[in-house]
Scaffold this active site. Sequence first.
Site, PDB file in Angstrom:
ATOM      1  N   ARG A  44     -17.642 -12.135   1.093  1.00 39.41           N
ATOM      2  CA  ARG A  44     -16.819 -13.518   0.755  1.00 39.41           C
ATOM      3  C   ARG A  44     -16.796 -13.935   1.454  1.00 39.41           C
ATOM      4  NH1 ARG A  44     -15.164 -11.065  -3.809  1.00 39.41           N
ATOM      5  NH2 ARG A  44     -13.166 -11.991  -3.609  1.00 39.41           N
ATOM      6  N   LYS A  64      -8.629  -2.621  -9.247  1.00 40.08           N
ATOM      7  CA  LYS A  64      -7.030  -2.900  -8.003  1.00 40.08           C
ATOM      8  C   LYS A  64      -5.683  -2.117  -8.184  1.00 40.08           C
ATOM      9  CE  LYS A  64      -7.054  -8.186  -7.550  1.00 40.08           C
ATOM     10  NZ  LYS A  64      -5.997  -8.921  -7.992  1.00 40.08           N
ATOM     11  N   ASP A  80       0.589   4.792  -0.626  1.00 47.10           N
ATOM     12  CA  ASP A  80       0.474   3.994   0.477  1.00 47.10           C
ATOM     13  C   ASP A  80       0.009   3.613   1.870  1.00 47.10           C
ATOM     14  OD1 ASP A  80      -0.461   1.148  -0.943  1.00 47.10           O
ATOM     15  OD2 ASP A  80       1.778   0.888  -1.453  1.00 47.10           O
TER      16      ASP A  80
END
Length: 410
Positions: free
Chosen positions: A105, A138, A170
Amino acid sequence: MTQALEGIRVIDFTHDQAGPSCTQMLAWLGADVIKIENPKGGDRARRLWNSDNPDLDSFFFLLLNSNKRSTVIDLKSADGKEIARRLIKEADVVAENLGPGVMDRLGLGWDAVKELNPRAVFASVKGFGSYGPYSGFKCFEPVAQATSGAMSVTGEAGGTPLVNGANIGDSGTGMHLAMAILAALVQRGRTGKGQLVEVAMQEAVLNLTRVKFTGTLATGEPLRRSGNRSPTGGYSDLIRCAPSKPEGGGVDDYIYIIVPPDNPEMFNAAMDVIGRPELKEDERFKTAAARAKNGAALTEVLESWTLSRNKHDVMKAFAGRGMVCGAVLDTAEVLQDPHLRERGTIVDLDHPTRGRFSTIISPLRLSDSPVAPRRAPLFGEHTEEVLRSLAGYTAEEVAALRRKGVVTQG
């Protein structure tokens, strides 16, 4: 002395932990990592876990962003996008871990990057990847653990699933991405072309958990949680020790011991250390199967000796006889651990606002590429430097961009 990745430039659009842990590893190896931050506070990690002083960069941020440069750009503006495009043209690697579709985007996704710079490696972290039924979802650390099987095998027998304390979702994903980037750079050396590199958090944790699927592949049944006991047989447990601190006992006064099923010599060594050699012939402990079955009794025997000694002395005594064991070090103890200090994994750095603090640096040891640790950058500390040296802007043009709010100089 040069470093392994000297001359490699990374334009880093990552934030939080998964992406920054990857780009930090590249920076430790010598890459020039230019962290792109938004003008509204930058990387949200600067404010995470910051209860001690919310006006300063958090230690969470400092631990994940050393050896980088910070450039603040408003990517929602036309001028900001133009700056980003100029920087991408100078990049070897473009890294991002923004939400699904965000880079596209902004006009800075893979299709745009390969047009701007065909040699650039475009590296992306996504929770569940860019395609598949979950691709639009997510993902944070615990979700990656939950959906990969890792949480299902973590916890006490009969208890609920637990999140692993280490950030395997992570930072584990970040390490996988770093390996993929390095492989893509090697391949570029042969082809002259960059490529899209993607690592999904769910899949990275699955990879780290894969040996836990051994029993399921053999029997079809899910592996059950076993707490501190090893599911591979033999004996393992957390053993209580005497208080290691002057103020008294703490929650981490333990040592973890493993006696593998195929190494009975370790059991014999343990009995010698605690002065109970006669127990080598005790039917309760004579074989690996017997030790596994009578684990609680063996723990009691060991604790009859360890409860009068602190965990550090116990570790030295057992490890000195070739046993596999380790004291449970809390986070404060780890920062002062003499072994890690001597190896340079824990070092002290000076920071303009935080002062002197301890930090953790790369565990990688390359004989010809030593790590030279530098503190994490201040918000926008290198904006003008980067725009002038890499993006081709003059000092006057940078000043005009600052007045328009497109860029911020820290």
